[in-house]
Design an enzyme around this catalytic site. Sequence first.
Site, PDB file in Angstrom:
ATOM      1  N   GLN A   1      -3.983  -3.349  10.730  1.00 27.19           N
ATOM      2  CA  GLN A   1      -3.882  -4.226   9.558  1.00 27.19           C
ATOM      3  C   GLN A   1      -5.222  -4.393   8.833  1.00 27.19           C
ATOM      4  OE1 GLN A   1      -1.884  -7.834  10.660  1.00 27.19           O
ATOM      5  NE2 GLN A   1       0.106  -7.010  10.053  1.00 27.19           N
TER       6      GLN A   1
ATOM      7  N   ASP B   1      -5.873  -1.612   6.298  1.00 25.50           N
ATOM      8  CA  ASP B   1      -4.794  -1.309   5.361  1.00 25.50           C
ATOM      9  C   ASP B   1      -5.259  -1.500   3.913  1.00 25.50           C
ATOM     10  OD1 ASP B   1      -2.469  -1.047   3.959  1.00 25.50           O
ATOM     11  OD2 ASP B   1      -1.324  -2.499   5.121  1.00 25.50           O
TER      12      ASP B   1
ATOM     13  N   SER C   1      -2.615  -2.144   1.113  1.00 26.64           N
ATOM     14  CA  SER C   1      -2.226  -3.550   0.947  1.00 26.64           C
ATOM     15  C   SER C   1      -3.297  -4.336   0.204  1.00 26.64           C
ATOM     16  CB  SER C   1      -1.959  -4.203   2.313  1.00 26.64           C
ATOM     17  OG  SER C   1      -0.765  -3.723   2.847  1.00 26.64           O
TER      18      SER C   1
ATOM     19  N   TYR D   1       8.889   1.132   5.286  1.00 22.90           N
ATOM     20  CA  TYR D   1       8.951   1.464   3.861  1.00 22.90           C
ATOM     21  C   TYR D   1      10.400   1.659   3.433  1.00 22.90           C
ATOM     22  CZ  TYR D   1       3.939   2.460   3.602  1.00 22.90           C
ATOM     23  OH  TYR D   1       2.574   2.366   3.606  1.00 22.90           O
TER      24      TYR D   1
HETATM   25  P1  NAD Z   1       5.634   0.184  -1.538  1.00 19.44           P
HETATM   26  O1  NAD Z   1       4.448   0.032  -2.445  1.00 19.44           O
HETATM   27  O2  NAD Z   1       5.924   1.538  -0.991  1.00 19.44           O
HETATM   28  O3  NAD Z   1       6.933  -0.304  -2.367  1.00 19.44           O
HETATM   29  C1  NAD Z   1       6.966  -1.567  -2.998  1.00 19.44           C
HETATM   30  C2  NAD Z   1       8.314  -2.201  -2.814  1.00 19.44           C
HETATM   31  O4  NAD Z   1       9.315  -1.475  -3.540  1.00 19.44           O
HETATM   32  C3  NAD Z   1       8.803  -2.246  -1.359  1.00 19.44           C
HETATM   33  O5  NAD Z   1       9.060  -3.583  -0.990  1.00 19.44           O
HETATM   34  C4  NAD Z   1      10.076  -1.411  -1.384  1.00 19.44           C
HETATM   35  O6  NAD Z   1      11.059  -1.892  -0.489  1.00 19.44           O
HETATM   36  C5  NAD Z   1      10.521  -1.558  -2.820  1.00 19.44           C
HETATM   37  N1  NAD Z   1      11.465  -0.517  -3.274  1.00 19.44           N
HETATM   38  C6  NAD Z   1      11.441   0.815  -3.062  1.00 19.44           C
HETATM   39  N2  NAD Z   1      12.525   1.407  -3.605  1.00 19.44           N
HETATM   40  C7  NAD Z   1      13.237   0.421  -4.217  1.00 19.44           C
HETATM   41  C8  NAD Z   1      14.436   0.406  -4.966  1.00 19.44           C
HETATM   42  N3  NAD Z   1      15.145   1.499  -5.198  1.00 19.44           N
HETATM   43  N4  NAD Z   1      14.885  -0.791  -5.421  1.00 19.44           N
HETATM   44  C9  NAD Z   1      14.196  -1.941  -5.179  1.00 19.44           C
HETATM   45  N5  NAD Z   1      13.049  -1.979  -4.484  1.00 19.44           N
HETATM   46  C10 NAD Z   1      12.571  -0.810  -4.000  1.00 19.44           C
HETATM   47  O7  NAD Z   1       5.619  -0.817  -0.330  1.00 19.44           O
HETATM   48  P2  NAD Z   1       4.476  -1.796   0.194  1.00 19.44           P
HETATM   49  O8  NAD Z   1       4.360  -2.934  -0.718  1.00 19.44           O
HETATM   50  O9  NAD Z   1       3.235  -1.011   0.422  1.00 19.44           O
HETATM   51  O10 NAD Z   1       5.024  -2.309   1.598  1.00 19.44           O
HETATM   52  C11 NAD Z   1       6.338  -2.067   2.078  1.00 19.44           C
HETATM   53  C12 NAD Z   1       6.590  -2.855   3.353  1.00 19.44           C
HETATM   54  O11 NAD Z   1       5.604  -2.674   4.341  1.00 19.44           O
HETATM   55  C13 NAD Z   1       6.647  -4.345   3.157  1.00 19.44           C
HETATM   56  O12 NAD Z   1       7.630  -4.858   4.012  1.00 19.44           O
HETATM   57  C14 NAD Z   1       5.372  -4.848   3.664  1.00 19.44           C
HETATM   58  O13 NAD Z   1       5.434  -6.211   4.049  1.00 19.44           O
HETATM   59  C15 NAD Z   1       5.215  -3.945   4.834  1.00 19.44           C
HETATM   60  N6  NAD Z   1       3.828  -3.914   5.260  1.00 19.44           N
HETATM   61  C16 NAD Z   1       3.551  -3.997   6.595  1.00 19.44           C
HETATM   62  C17 NAD Z   1       2.227  -3.994   7.034  1.00 19.44           C
HETATM   63  C18 NAD Z   1       1.895  -4.089   8.475  1.00 19.44           C
HETATM   64  O14 NAD Z   1       2.736  -4.375   9.277  1.00 19.44           O
HETATM   65  N7  NAD Z   1       0.666  -3.826   8.835  1.00 19.44           N
HETATM   66  C19 NAD Z   1       1.213  -3.876   6.105  1.00 19.44           C
HETATM   67  C20 NAD Z   1       1.526  -3.783   4.761  1.00 19.44           C
HETATM   68  C21 NAD Z   1       2.849  -3.793   4.356  1.00 19.44           C
END
Ligand code: NAD
Length: 381
Positions: A127, A130, A133, A229
């Site tokens: 984390q 990252d 993020s 994702y």
């Molecule tokens: P991302 O930038 O790849 O995508 C952004 C958002 O778009 C995501 O929430 C995804 O579900 C959504 N999306 C994709 N296709 C879609 C569609 N067709 N319609 C509607 N929404 C759609 O994703 P991100 O913001 O980098 O992160 C994704 C996930 O990873 C989140 O749950 C986040 O909390 C999680 N995450 C976990 C950690 C960790 O555990 N270390 C760190 C960062 C993020």
Amino acid sequence: MQITILRETLPGEARVALLPEFIKKLTAFKVEVAVESGAGNAAFAVDSDYSNAGAKISANRAELVASTDMLLAINRPPANDFAGLKRGSVIIGFLKPLDEPGALEPLVAHGLTAFAMELMPRITRAQAMDALSSMATIAGYKAVLLAASHLTRMFPMLMTAAGTVSPARVLVLGAGVAGLQAIATARRLGAVVEAYDVRAVAGEQVRSLGATFLEVDLGGIATEDSGGYARELSEEALNRGRDLIASRARSADVIITTAQVPGRPAPVLLTEQAVRGMKRGSVIVDLAASTGGNCPLSRPGETVVREDITIMAPLNLAGTVPAHASQLYSRNIMAFLALLIQDGQLKIDLQDAVVGPACVSFEGKIMNQRVAAALEPTAVR
Ligand code: NAD
């Protein structure tokens, strides 16, 4: 061992991979740090800040590249920097391994080791590293400020002697890191917020920020991969979301779109027809522009006005907040370096659950399967 920070070459890039305040911590790893003159200028980190912290400053980029063992970058350096590196040197940065794998062929040709910040696994231990993020958080925040400054209305509800002003209505598409930060920022400004995401788990996070989560029945299909994702959806599933979005777009003053699927084009969520149904003077900020955008009317890197709707598609919003973006990125990099350097020497353990997945190439051998597949058959040894 020498670690080098070069000036970023992407036009308009104001971030720097490591701020001066981290140089002392880095030299504690028993390494030497070199900085290209002016590398931090746009983030208000000047050469003397770096030299006072113990870094060597040079204006000779070619010489810095040739003498270094590790390059720290925000964006992928130009191909001639790759060519100037010693075999076995390490590059760390946003290298776009899934979006532009072809540009990584020089890693093979010059026997380089590369780690892409985009490939950092999303596990608890990683984390602090990252950077996606970190940058998405800033982009989500800034997108709301951009929209607010272009909107012809205010965000908060106000009760004045001249009557009541109704709050702005904001619709956020994609409730990942950027989307959640956009929701939180719009709520702080007093807007009424709705959000949509294909991952059901996002619903709880959206509601906890005081926004309404829009739900679509997708027939129980798997919308999330093992890494957390979103998956790429079928046209039929996408259409169900588009219909709901079009109906909610009619009452929105601002729409922030953030939906992405790693390594794939961004899904089209806000159709041309949906935009036509929006109120005059509304603002759209498409944060997925770098992978094609969530709205077909977006023009990556530009602001266009269609049907009296302003559509912004900024490519590097984090770069417009360079001090904090560089600070968070520096922390992400420092946490990662702690895994790679021991007693002033590189110790790369590809079996490590963070180091292995983040590795694009090791001494010229492509380690990431998707990059390898894209470069086949010539590049993989
Ligand atoms: P991302 O930038 O790849 O995508 C952004 C958002 O778009 C995501 O929430 C995804 O579900 C959504 N999306 C994709 N296709 C879609 C569609 N067709 N319609 C509607 N929404 C759609 O994703 P991100 O913001 O980098 O992160 C994704 C996930 O990873 C989140 O749950 C986040 O909390 C999680 N995450 C976990 C950690 C960790 O555990 N270390 C760190 C960062 C993020």
